[in-house]
Design an enzyme around this catalytic site. Structure first.
Site, PDB file in Angstrom:
ATOM      1  N   GLY A 382       0.676  -1.249   0.023  1.00 13.63           N
ATOM      2  CA  GLY A 382       0.202  -0.007  -0.017  1.00 13.63           C
ATOM      3  C   GLY A 382       0.842   1.378   0.037  1.00 13.63           C
ATOM      4  CD  GLU A 403     -10.408  12.437  -8.586  1.00 15.12           C
ATOM      5  OE1 GLU A 403     -11.136  11.253  -8.606  1.00 15.12           O
ATOM      6  OE2 GLU A 403      -9.689  12.916  -9.534  1.00 15.12           O
TER       7      GLU A 403
END
EC number: 2.3.1.48
Length: 513
Positions: A382, A403
Protein backbone atom coordinates in the site's frame (compact mmCIF):
# COMPACT_ATOMS: atom_id res chain seq x y z
CA UNK A 1 -42.26 -13.58 18.48
CA UNK A 2 -42.38 -13.13 14.71
CA UNK A 3 -42.40 -16.00 12.24
CA UNK A 4 -39.77 -16.52 9.56
CA UNK A 5 -42.38 -15.92 6.86
CA UNK A 6 -43.07 -12.45 8.24
CA UNK A 7 -39.52 -11.19 7.63
CA UNK A 8 -39.43 -8.68 4.80
CA UNK A 9 -36.90 -6.28 3.33
CA UNK A 10 -36.24 -3.36 5.66
CA UNK A 11 -36.68 -5.32 8.89
CA UNK A 12 -34.04 -4.84 11.56
CA UNK A 13 -33.05 -7.43 14.13
CA UNK A 14 -29.97 -8.85 15.89
CA UNK A 15 -27.99 -11.35 13.79
CA UNK A 16 -25.45 -13.86 15.09
CA UNK A 17 -21.91 -13.46 13.73
CA UNK A 18 -18.36 -14.29 14.74
CA UNK A 19 -16.04 -11.38 15.45
CA UNK A 20 -12.28 -11.24 14.86
CA UNK A 21 -11.67 -12.89 18.24
CA UNK A 22 -13.85 -15.82 17.12
CA UNK A 23 -16.48 -14.86 19.68
CA UNK A 24 -20.23 -14.80 19.08
CA UNK A 25 -21.94 -11.42 18.97
CA UNK A 26 -25.40 -10.16 18.04
CA UNK A 27 -25.10 -6.81 16.22
CA UNK A 28 -28.19 -5.12 14.85
CA UNK A 29 -28.63 -5.74 11.11
CA UNK A 30 -31.01 -4.74 8.33
CA UNK A 31 -32.58 -7.22 5.92
CA UNK A 32 -31.78 -6.03 2.39
CA UNK A 33 -33.06 -9.00 0.42
CA UNK A 34 -34.78 -12.36 0.83
CA UNK A 35 -34.44 -15.34 -1.50
CA UNK A 36 -35.68 -18.91 -1.51
CA UNK A 37 -33.36 -21.74 -2.58
CA UNK A 38 -34.84 -25.25 -2.63
CA UNK A 39 -37.45 -24.27 -0.07
CA UNK A 40 -34.84 -22.76 2.27
CA UNK A 41 -34.98 -19.02 2.90
CA UNK A 42 -31.81 -16.93 2.91
CA UNK A 43 -31.56 -13.33 4.10
CA UNK A 44 -29.02 -10.76 2.91
CA UNK A 45 -28.11 -8.63 5.94
CA UNK A 46 -26.20 -5.40 6.42
CA UNK A 47 -24.79 -4.93 9.91
CA UNK A 48 -25.69 -1.45 11.12
CA UNK A 49 -22.64 0.79 11.68
CA UNK A 50 -20.37 -1.81 10.07
CA UNK A 51 -18.71 -1.59 6.68
CA UNK A 52 -20.67 -3.05 3.77
CA UNK A 53 -17.88 -5.50 3.01
CA UNK A 54 -19.16 -7.55 5.97
CA UNK A 55 -22.66 -7.96 4.48
CA UNK A 56 -23.63 -11.59 3.90
CA UNK A 57 -26.38 -14.14 3.29
CA UNK A 58 -27.58 -15.88 6.46
CA UNK A 59 -30.16 -18.50 7.39
CA UNK A 60 -33.05 -17.89 9.79
CA UNK A 61 -31.22 -19.79 12.57
CA UNK A 62 -28.91 -16.78 12.98
CA UNK A 63 -31.75 -14.28 13.37
CA UNK A 64 -33.13 -13.17 16.75
CA UNK A 65 -36.83 -12.97 15.87
CA UNK A 66 -37.77 -11.84 19.39
CA UNK A 67 -36.28 -8.39 18.79
CA UNK A 68 -37.37 -7.79 15.22
CA UNK A 69 -38.21 -4.22 14.16
CA UNK A 70 -40.54 -3.94 11.19
CA UNK A 71 -40.01 -1.04 8.77
CA UNK A 72 -42.11 2.03 9.44
CA UNK A 73 -44.24 3.55 6.74
CA UNK A 74 -42.40 6.54 5.33
CA UNK A 75 -44.16 9.85 5.75
CA UNK A 76 -44.54 11.89 2.61
CA UNK A 77 -42.02 14.70 2.90
CA UNK A 78 -40.84 17.14 0.26
CA UNK A 79 -37.61 16.07 -1.38
CA UNK A 80 -34.48 18.17 -1.19
CA UNK A 81 -34.60 21.04 -3.72
CA UNK A 82 -37.75 19.48 -5.11
CA UNK A 83 -35.73 16.89 -6.99
CA UNK A 84 -36.78 13.24 -6.77
CA UNK A 85 -34.18 10.97 -5.29
CA UNK A 86 -32.20 13.74 -3.63
CA UNK A 87 -30.30 12.67 -0.54
CA UNK A 88 -29.44 14.66 2.56
CA UNK A 89 -26.15 16.43 2.20
CA UNK A 90 -23.14 14.63 3.63
CA UNK A 91 -21.23 16.56 6.30
CA UNK A 92 -18.01 15.02 5.00
CA UNK A 93 -18.49 16.36 1.49
CA UNK A 94 -20.14 19.74 1.84
CA UNK A 95 -18.34 22.99 2.54
CA UNK A 96 -19.73 24.87 5.55
CA UNK A 97 -22.41 27.33 4.51
CA UNK A 98 -20.70 30.24 6.21
CA UNK A 99 -17.54 29.67 4.21
CA UNK A 100 -19.49 29.40 0.98
CA UNK A 101 -21.51 32.51 1.67
CA UNK A 102 -18.51 34.64 2.40
CA UNK A 103 -16.53 33.20 -0.48
CA UNK A 104 -13.56 32.77 1.83
CA UNK A 105 -11.27 29.80 2.12
CA UNK A 106 -9.75 28.43 5.26
CA UNK A 107 -6.38 30.01 6.05
CA UNK A 108 -3.53 27.73 5.03
CA UNK A 109 -0.09 28.67 6.31
CA UNK A 110 2.43 28.44 3.52
CA UNK A 111 5.64 29.95 4.80
CA UNK A 112 6.13 28.64 8.34
CA UNK A 113 9.60 28.45 9.76
CA UNK A 114 9.85 25.31 11.84
CA UNK A 115 12.70 25.20 14.32
CA UNK A 116 13.41 22.37 16.69
CA UNK A 117 16.03 20.43 18.57
CA UNK A 118 16.12 16.74 19.41
CA UNK A 119 17.48 15.01 22.49
CA UNK A 120 21.27 14.77 22.37
CA UNK A 121 21.21 11.01 22.20
CA UNK A 122 18.97 11.28 19.13
CA UNK A 123 20.76 13.96 17.18
CA UNK A 124 22.12 11.40 14.73
CA UNK A 125 19.36 8.95 13.97
CA UNK A 126 20.08 6.48 11.19
CA UNK A 127 17.49 6.76 8.46
CA UNK A 128 15.21 3.78 8.38
CA UNK A 129 14.62 2.19 5.06
CA UNK A 130 11.72 0.07 4.55
CA UNK A 131 4.86 -1.75 4.21
CA UNK A 132 0.01 -3.70 2.76
CA UNK A 133 -2.84 -3.26 0.41
CA UNK A 134 -4.78 -0.49 0.14
CA UNK A 135 -8.28 -0.17 -0.79
CA UNK A 136 -9.23 3.10 -2.32
CA UNK A 137 -10.15 2.89 -6.48
CA UNK A 138 -9.78 3.36 -10.96
CA UNK A 139 -11.45 4.57 -14.07
CA UNK A 140 -13.47 4.34 -11.06
CA UNK A 141 -13.83 8.01 -10.76
CA UNK A 142 -15.79 10.24 -8.43
CA UNK A 143 -19.43 10.78 -9.23
CA UNK A 144 -18.87 14.32 -10.55
CA UNK A 145 -15.76 14.30 -12.68
CA UNK A 146 -16.65 17.06 -15.06
CA UNK A 147 -18.37 19.24 -12.47
CA UNK A 148 -16.81 21.10 -9.61
CA UNK A 149 -15.55 18.67 -6.99
CA UNK A 150 -16.74 19.13 -3.44
CA UNK A 151 -14.16 19.87 -0.84
CA UNK A 152 -13.64 17.85 2.31
CA UNK A 153 -13.15 20.34 5.12
CA UNK A 154 -11.61 19.26 8.39
CA UNK A 155 -11.49 21.65 11.30
CA UNK A 156 -7.96 22.27 12.54
CA UNK A 157 -7.19 20.36 15.72
CA UNK A 158 -4.40 22.72 16.71
CA UNK A 159 -3.82 26.43 16.13
CA UNK A 160 -2.83 27.18 12.56
CA UNK A 161 -0.13 29.82 12.32
CA UNK A 162 -0.35 32.62 9.81
CA UNK A 163 1.60 32.46 6.57
CA UNK A 164 4.69 34.17 7.97
CA UNK A 165 4.56 33.08 11.60
CA UNK A 166 7.85 31.58 12.80
CA UNK A 167 7.80 28.19 14.52
CA UNK A 168 10.28 26.38 16.74
CA UNK A 169 10.32 22.75 17.74
CA UNK A 170 11.34 21.20 21.04
CA UNK A 171 11.55 17.58 22.16
CA UNK A 172 9.35 16.43 25.00
CA UNK A 173 9.78 13.65 27.46
CA UNK A 174 7.76 10.66 26.34
CA UNK A 175 5.80 10.67 29.56
CA UNK A 176 4.79 14.29 29.14
CA UNK A 177 2.51 13.79 26.16
CA UNK A 178 1.30 10.87 24.12
CA UNK A 179 1.58 11.06 20.33
CA UNK A 180 -1.92 12.10 19.37
CA UNK A 181 -4.78 12.99 21.65
CA UNK A 182 -8.28 13.37 20.26
CA UNK A 183 -9.38 16.98 20.44
CA UNK A 184 -12.55 18.82 19.53
CA UNK A 185 -12.62 19.64 15.87
CA UNK A 186 -10.70 16.57 14.74
CA UNK A 187 -12.87 13.97 13.08
CA UNK A 188 -11.98 10.62 14.55
CA UNK A 189 -13.93 7.43 14.08
CA UNK A 190 -14.09 5.20 17.10
CA UNK A 191 -14.81 2.03 15.17
CA UNK A 192 -13.23 1.80 11.74
CA UNK A 193 -12.36 -1.17 9.64
CA UNK A 194 -8.65 -1.63 9.07
CA UNK A 195 -7.55 -4.52 6.96
CA UNK A 196 -6.14 -2.62 4.06
CA UNK A 197 -3.00 -0.91 5.24
CA UNK A 198 -0.04 -2.09 7.16
CA UNK A 199 -0.36 -3.25 10.70
CA UNK A 200 2.73 -1.28 11.58
CA UNK A 201 0.97 1.97 10.75
CA UNK A 202 -0.05 2.32 14.37
CA UNK A 203 3.50 2.41 15.61
CA UNK A 204 4.61 5.71 14.14
CA UNK A 205 3.04 7.89 16.78
CA UNK A 206 -0.48 7.89 15.42
CA UNK A 207 -3.56 6.08 16.73
CA UNK A 208 -3.70 2.33 16.20
CA UNK A 209 -5.41 0.98 13.12
CA UNK A 210 -9.17 0.54 13.34
CA UNK A 211 -10.63 -2.78 14.40
CA UNK A 212 -11.31 -5.55 11.92
CA UNK A 213 -15.05 -5.73 12.56
CA UNK A 214 -16.25 -2.82 10.49
CA UNK A 215 -16.41 0.93 10.28
CA UNK A 216 -18.86 3.76 10.62
CA UNK A 217 -18.60 4.66 6.95
CA UNK A 218 -22.17 5.19 5.80
CA UNK A 219 -23.68 3.50 2.76
CA UNK A 220 -24.26 6.69 0.83
CA UNK A 221 -22.72 5.72 -2.51
CA UNK A 222 -25.88 4.16 -3.91
CA UNK A 223 -29.55 4.36 -3.03
CA UNK A 224 -30.95 1.45 -4.98
CA UNK A 225 -31.03 -1.96 -3.34
CA UNK A 226 -29.24 -3.68 -6.24
CA UNK A 227 -25.97 -1.81 -5.87
CA UNK A 228 -26.03 -2.15 -2.08
CA UNK A 229 -25.57 -5.91 -2.41
CA UNK A 230 -22.53 -7.90 -3.51
CA UNK A 231 -23.37 -9.49 -6.83
CA UNK A 232 -20.26 -11.63 -7.41
CA UNK A 233 -19.76 -14.61 -5.13
CA UNK A 234 -16.10 -15.39 -5.83
CA UNK A 235 -13.35 -14.42 -8.29
CA UNK A 236 -10.47 -16.66 -9.33
CA UNK A 237 -7.46 -14.60 -10.36
CA UNK A 238 -4.34 -16.65 -11.03
CA UNK A 239 -3.49 -18.64 -7.94
CA UNK A 240 -5.83 -16.61 -5.71
CA UNK A 241 -9.55 -16.80 -5.01
CA UNK A 242 -11.00 -13.46 -3.95
CA UNK A 243 -14.23 -12.78 -2.08
CA UNK A 244 -15.55 -9.43 -3.36
CA UNK A 245 -16.50 -6.79 -0.81
CA UNK A 246 -18.90 -4.67 -2.86
CA UNK A 247 -21.09 -4.52 -5.95
CA UNK A 248 -19.40 -4.35 -9.36
CA UNK A 249 -21.29 -3.97 -12.66
CA UNK A 250 -20.19 -7.18 -14.34
CA UNK A 251 -22.72 -8.53 -16.89
CA UNK A 252 -25.89 -9.77 -15.22
CA UNK A 253 -25.50 -13.33 -16.53
CA UNK A 254 -22.22 -13.70 -14.61
CA UNK A 255 -23.70 -12.84 -11.22
CA UNK A 256 -25.32 -16.25 -10.77
CA UNK A 257 -22.04 -18.15 -11.16
CA UNK A 258 -20.38 -19.64 -8.07
CA UNK A 259 -16.96 -18.51 -9.40
CA UNK A 260 -15.99 -15.86 -11.95
CA UNK A 261 -12.72 -16.70 -13.71
CA UNK A 262 -10.31 -13.92 -14.73
CA UNK A 263 -7.14 -14.06 -16.80
CA UNK A 264 -4.54 -12.58 -14.47
CA UNK A 265 -2.64 -10.92 -17.33
CA UNK A 266 -5.36 -9.29 -19.48
CA UNK A 267 -8.14 -9.44 -16.81
CA UNK A 268 -10.75 -10.76 -19.26
CA UNK A 269 -13.52 -12.68 -17.51
CA UNK A 270 -14.98 -16.10 -18.31
CA UNK A 271 -17.91 -18.21 -17.15
CA UNK A 272 -15.98 -21.39 -16.38
CA UNK A 273 -12.55 -22.88 -15.85
CA UNK A 274 -12.75 -24.42 -19.32
CA UNK A 275 -13.38 -20.99 -20.85
CA UNK A 276 -10.36 -19.64 -19.00
CA UNK A 277 -8.15 -22.52 -20.15
CA UNK A 278 -9.17 -21.96 -23.78
CA UNK A 279 -8.44 -18.26 -23.41
CA UNK A 280 -4.98 -18.89 -21.94
CA UNK A 281 -3.97 -20.86 -25.03
CA UNK A 282 -4.61 -17.73 -27.11
CA UNK A 283 -3.54 -14.97 -24.69
CA UNK A 284 0.12 -14.17 -25.23
CA UNK A 285 0.36 -11.56 -22.44
CA UNK A 286 2.54 -12.35 -19.45
CA UNK A 287 2.49 -8.82 -18.06
CA UNK A 288 0.11 -5.85 -18.17
CA UNK A 289 0.06 -4.00 -21.51
CA UNK A 290 1.95 -0.74 -21.64
CA UNK A 291 5.47 0.33 -20.75
CA UNK A 292 7.47 -1.01 -17.82
CA UNK A 293 8.80 2.15 -16.16
CA UNK A 294 10.18 0.68 -12.92
CA UNK A 295 11.81 -2.56 -11.83
CA UNK A 296 13.68 -3.46 -8.70
CA UNK A 297 13.96 -7.07 -7.60
CA UNK A 298 10.63 -8.74 -8.30
CA UNK A 299 8.60 -5.51 -8.19
CA UNK A 300 7.69 -3.76 -11.45
CA UNK A 301 5.39 -0.89 -12.44
CA UNK A 302 3.70 -0.63 -15.83
CA UNK A 303 2.23 2.60 -17.23
CA UNK A 304 -0.99 1.98 -19.16
CA UNK A 305 -2.79 4.57 -21.28
CA UNK A 306 -6.56 4.33 -20.81
CA UNK A 307 -7.11 5.31 -24.45
CA UNK A 308 -4.61 2.92 -26.03
CA UNK A 309 -5.50 -0.03 -23.79
CA UNK A 310 -9.22 0.54 -23.27
CA UNK A 311 -10.26 -3.09 -22.81
CA UNK A 312 -7.62 -3.81 -20.15
CA UNK A 313 -8.39 -0.55 -18.35
CA UNK A 314 -12.12 -1.28 -18.22
CA UNK A 315 -11.53 -4.81 -16.96
CA UNK A 316 -9.18 -3.43 -14.31
CA UNK A 317 -11.88 -1.01 -13.19
CA UNK A 318 -14.48 -3.77 -12.95
CA UNK A 319 -12.16 -5.84 -10.78
CA UNK A 320 -11.23 -2.86 -8.59
CA UNK A 321 -14.88 -1.91 -8.05
CA UNK A 322 -15.35 -5.22 -6.21
CA UNK A 323 -13.19 -3.78 -3.43
CA UNK A 324 -14.06 -0.07 -3.64
CA UNK A 325 -17.33 1.37 -2.48
CA UNK A 326 -16.87 5.12 -2.64
CA UNK A 327 -16.28 5.58 -6.37
CA UNK A 328 -18.49 5.42 -9.43
CA UNK A 329 -17.34 3.35 -12.37
CA UNK A 330 -17.29 5.01 -15.78
CA UNK A 331 -16.37 3.24 -18.99
CA UNK A 332 -14.58 6.27 -20.45
CA UNK A 333 -10.99 5.45 -19.55
CA UNK A 334 -9.43 7.81 -22.12
CA UNK A 335 -8.58 10.65 -19.67
CA UNK A 336 -6.71 8.31 -17.31
CA UNK A 337 -3.31 6.71 -16.89
CA UNK A 338 -3.06 3.47 -14.92
CA UNK A 339 0.04 2.41 -13.02
CA UNK A 340 -0.07 -1.32 -12.29
CA UNK A 341 2.31 -2.84 -9.73
CA UNK A 342 3.30 -6.45 -10.34
CA UNK A 343 5.30 -9.19 -8.68
CA UNK A 344 7.46 -11.31 -11.00
CA UNK A 345 8.05 -15.05 -10.96
CA UNK A 346 8.81 -17.71 -13.57
CA UNK A 347 5.20 -17.63 -14.85
CA UNK A 348 5.03 -13.88 -15.46
CA UNK A 349 4.18 -10.55 -13.87
CA UNK A 350 1.27 -10.95 -11.43
CA UNK A 351 -0.87 -7.93 -10.57
CA UNK A 352 -0.53 -6.77 -6.96
CA UNK A 353 -2.30 -3.42 -7.06
CA UNK A 354 -2.59 -0.23 -9.05
CA UNK A 355 -3.43 3.43 -8.98
CA UNK A 356 -4.89 5.67 -11.65
CA UNK A 357 -4.49 9.38 -12.29
CA UNK A 358 -5.95 11.93 -14.65
CA UNK A 359 -3.76 12.93 -17.55
CA UNK A 360 -4.69 16.53 -16.80
CA UNK A 361 -5.76 17.50 -13.29
CA UNK A 362 -6.66 21.08 -12.47
CA UNK A 363 -6.70 20.26 -8.74
CA UNK A 364 -3.16 18.80 -8.58
CA UNK A 365 -4.46 15.27 -8.00
CA UNK A 366 -1.70 12.70 -8.48
CA UNK A 367 -3.99 9.74 -7.70
CA UNK A 368 -7.60 9.21 -8.75
CA UNK A 369 -8.04 5.69 -7.39
CA UNK A 370 -5.70 3.34 -5.58
CA UNK A 371 -6.03 -0.30 -4.57
CA UNK A 372 -3.95 -3.19 -3.34
CA UNK A 373 -5.64 -6.53 -3.97
CA UNK A 374 -6.62 -8.40 -0.78
CA UNK A 375 -4.10 -11.28 -1.12
CA UNK A 376 -1.27 -8.73 -1.04
CA UNK A 377 -2.55 -6.55 1.77
CA UNK A 378 -0.68 -6.05 5.03
CA UNK A 379 2.63 -6.66 3.26
CA UNK A 380 3.79 -3.09 2.64
CA UNK A 381 2.49 -2.72 -0.92
CA UNK A 382 0.00 0.00 0.00
CA UNK A 383 2.66 2.50 1.01
CA UNK A 384 4.79 1.42 -1.93
CA UNK A 385 2.00 2.44 -4.32
CA UNK A 386 1.62 5.78 -2.55
CA UNK A 387 5.37 6.38 -2.51
CA UNK A 388 5.55 5.62 -6.23
CA UNK A 389 2.80 8.15 -6.99
CA UNK A 390 4.78 10.85 -5.20
CA UNK A 391 7.98 9.76 -6.95
CA UNK A 392 6.23 10.45 -10.27
CA UNK A 393 5.18 13.86 -8.96
CA UNK A 394 8.80 14.64 -8.11
CA UNK A 395 9.86 13.85 -11.68
CA UNK A 396 7.01 16.03 -12.96
CA UNK A 397 8.14 18.84 -10.67
CA UNK A 398 4.73 19.10 -9.01
CA UNK A 399 3.13 18.62 -5.63
CA UNK A 400 0.22 16.20 -5.53
CA UNK A 401 -2.63 14.94 -3.41
CA UNK A 402 -5.04 11.99 -3.72
CA UNK A 403 -8.51 12.59 -5.08
CA UNK A 404 -11.22 12.85 -2.44
CA UNK A 405 -13.03 11.14 -0.92
CA UNK A 406 -10.62 8.46 0.23
CA UNK A 407 -11.90 5.16 1.55
CA UNK A 408 -11.44 4.42 5.25
CA UNK A 409 -8.48 2.20 4.43
CA UNK A 410 -7.07 4.65 1.92
CA UNK A 411 -7.13 7.46 4.47
CA UNK A 412 -5.32 5.23 6.96
CA UNK A 413 -2.63 4.48 4.42
CA UNK A 414 -2.12 8.08 3.36
CA UNK A 415 -2.07 9.37 6.94
CA UNK A 416 0.58 6.82 7.80
CA UNK A 417 2.67 7.59 4.70
CA UNK A 418 2.49 11.36 5.21
CA UNK A 419 3.39 11.00 8.89
CA UNK A 420 6.39 8.76 8.26
CA UNK A 421 7.66 10.85 5.34
CA UNK A 422 7.41 14.18 7.17
CA UNK A 423 8.91 12.80 10.39
CA UNK A 424 11.76 11.33 8.33
CA UNK A 425 12.50 14.82 7.00
CA UNK A 426 12.26 16.53 10.40
CA UNK A 427 14.41 14.00 12.22
CA UNK A 428 17.04 14.10 9.49
CA UNK A 429 17.61 17.85 9.80
CA UNK A 430 20.97 18.93 11.19
CA UNK A 431 21.53 22.01 13.31
CA UNK A 432 23.88 24.75 12.16
CA UNK A 433 26.05 26.89 14.45
CA UNK A 434 24.50 25.28 17.48
CA UNK A 435 21.05 26.63 16.62
CA UNK A 436 17.94 24.58 16.24
CA UNK A 437 17.32 23.37 12.67
CA UNK A 438 14.77 25.33 10.66
CA UNK A 439 12.53 24.35 7.78
CA UNK A 440 9.45 25.83 6.15
CA UNK A 441 6.22 24.19 5.09
CA UNK A 442 7.10 25.05 1.50
CA UNK A 443 10.44 23.29 1.82
CA UNK A 444 8.84 20.13 3.23
CA UNK A 445 6.33 20.20 0.37
CA UNK A 446 9.04 20.66 -2.27
CA UNK A 447 11.21 17.86 -0.86
CA UNK A 448 8.37 15.33 -0.58
CA UNK A 449 5.97 16.57 -3.33
CA UNK A 450 3.21 16.34 -0.70
CA UNK A 451 0.76 19.21 -1.08
CA UNK A 452 1.10 21.96 1.54
CA UNK A 453 -2.42 21.38 2.87
CA UNK A 454 -1.59 17.72 3.51
CA UNK A 455 1.66 18.65 5.26
CA UNK A 456 -0.18 21.03 7.58
CA UNK A 457 -3.04 18.63 8.29
CA UNK A 458 -0.53 15.86 9.10
CA UNK A 459 1.38 18.07 11.55
CA UNK A 460 -1.95 18.89 13.19
CA UNK A 461 -2.99 15.23 13.16
CA UNK A 462 0.23 14.28 14.95
CA UNK A 463 -0.34 17.18 17.35
CA UNK A 464 3.14 18.56 16.66
CA UNK A 465 2.29 22.26 16.23
CA UNK A 466 2.29 24.26 19.47
CA UNK A 467 2.43 27.93 20.42
CA UNK A 468 5.37 28.76 22.71
CA UNK A 469 6.68 32.16 23.81
CA UNK A 470 5.11 34.06 20.97
CA UNK A 471 6.03 31.67 18.17
CA UNK A 472 4.87 28.40 16.66
CA UNK A 473 7.03 25.38 17.40
CA UNK A 474 7.07 21.72 16.46
CA UNK A 475 7.38 19.44 19.47
CA UNK A 476 8.67 15.92 18.87
CA UNK A 477 7.93 13.79 21.90
CA UNK A 478 9.84 10.65 22.81
CA UNK A 479 6.75 8.63 21.90
CA UNK A 480 6.65 10.15 18.41
CA UNK A 481 10.37 9.53 17.84
CA UNK A 482 10.31 5.97 19.19
CA UNK A 483 7.14 5.10 17.29
CA UNK A 484 8.57 6.45 14.05
CA UNK A 485 11.78 4.46 14.43
CA UNK A 486 9.84 1.25 15.07
CA UNK A 487 7.63 1.87 12.04
CA UNK A 488 10.56 2.51 9.73
CA UNK A 489 12.27 -0.71 10.83
CA UNK A 490 9.19 -2.60 9.63
CA UNK A 491 8.95 -0.70 6.35
CA UNK A 492 11.16 -2.90 4.22
CA UNK A 493 9.80 -1.99 0.78
CA UNK A 494 10.88 1.39 -0.61
CA UNK A 495 10.95 2.98 -4.04
CA UNK A 496 14.43 3.45 -5.51
CA UNK A 497 14.39 6.54 -7.72
CA UNK A 498 17.40 5.21 -9.65
CA UNK A 499 15.26 2.35 -10.98
CA UNK A 500 12.57 4.68 -12.34
CA UNK A 501 12.63 5.30 -16.10
CA UNK A 502 9.85 7.80 -16.62
CA UNK A 503 9.46 10.84 -18.86
CA UNK A 504 6.36 12.92 -18.11
CA UNK A 505 4.21 14.06 -21.02
CA UNK A 506 2.56 17.44 -21.43
CA UNK A 507 -0.99 16.30 -22.11
CA UNK A 508 -2.27 19.87 -22.51
CA UNK A 509 -0.39 20.09 -25.83
CA UNK A 510 -1.73 16.81 -27.18
CA UNK A 511 -5.29 17.90 -27.85
CA UNK A 512 -7.18 14.63 -27.64
CA UNK A 513 -5.54 12.30 -25.09
Amino acid sequence: MAEVGEIIEGCRLPVLRRNQDNEDEWPLAEILSVKDISGRKLFYVHYIDFNKRLDEWVTHERLDLKKIQFPKKEAKTPTKNGLPGSRPGSPEREVPASAQASGKTLPIPVQITLRFNLPKEREAIPGGEPDQPLSSSSCLQPNHRSTKRKVEVVSPATPVPSETAPASVFPQNGSARRAVAAQPGRKRKSNCLGTDEDSQDSSDGIPSAPRMTGSLVSDRSHDDIVTRMKNIECIELGRHRLKPWYFSPYPQELTTLPVLYLCEFCLKYGRSLKCLQRHLTKCDLRHPPGNEIYRKGTISFFEIDGRKNKSYSQNLCLLAKCFLDHKTLYYDTDPFLFYVMTEYDCKGFHIVGYFSKEKESTEDYNVACILTLPPYQRRGYGKLLIEFSYELSKVEGKTGTPEKPLSDLGLLSYRSYWSQTILEILMGLKSESGERPQITINEISEITSIKKEDVISTLQYLNLINYYKGQYILTLSEDIVDGHERAMLKRLLRIDSKCLHFTPKDWSKRGKW
